[in-house]
Scaffold this motif. Structure first.
Motif, short mmCIF file in Angstrom:
data_model
loop_
_atom_site.label_atom_id
_atom_site.label_comp_id
_atom_site.label_asym_id
_atom_site.label_seq_id
_atom_site.Cartn_x
_atom_site.Cartn_y
_atom_site.Cartn_z
N ILE A 148 0.88 -1.20 0.03
CA ILE A 148 -0.09 -0.06 0.16
C ILE A 148 0.82 1.33 -0.08
O ILE A 148 2.06 1.19 0.66
N TYR A 149 0.59 2.15 -0.74
CA TYR A 149 1.09 3.67 -0.89
C TYR A 149 0.09 4.42 -0.50
O TYR A 149 -0.99 4.73 -1.38
N VAL A 150 0.51 5.49 0.25
CA VAL A 150 -0.53 6.78 0.55
C VAL A 150 0.08 7.80 0.24
O VAL A 150 1.21 8.19 0.45
N GLY A 151 -0.34 8.66 -0.67
CA GLY A 151 0.00 10.09 -1.17
C GLY A 151 -1.19 11.24 -1.16
O GLY A 151 -2.14 10.73 -0.69
N GLN A 152 -0.45 12.06 -1.76
CA GLN A 152 -1.40 13.39 -1.70
C GLN A 152 -1.26 13.90 -3.31
O GLN A 152 -0.26 13.55 -4.00
#
Length: 70
Positions: free
Chosen positions: A14-18
């Motif tokens: 999982i990758y969380v970004g903006q």
């Protein structure tokens, strides 16, 4: 609109970004070399990546969205 998104790769990572532009085709700036190490050639031929918007705001500042992500 600024958003925080979660990308889930087929191998469960999982990758969380903006994204400060809310572009429908933005999937982060992941390294192709880094991702390729996690997938066989066959897996690279047919895979699904999921992008979910987990937070959004029309009125936040860039500093606020960065703070929210951490």
């Amino acid at each position: 609109m600024m958003v925080i998104y979660k990308i889930t790769y087929p191998n469960g990572k999982i990758y969380v970004g903006q994204d400060r532009t809310d572009s429908v085709n933005y999937f982060g700036s992941a390294s192709s070399e880094f991702i390729a190490k996690d997938f066989t050639r066959e897996q690279q031929r047919d895979s699904t990546i999921r992008k979910e918007i987990i937070w959004e705001s029309e009125t936040t500042t860039p500093a606020e969205v960065t703070a929210k992500r951490t």
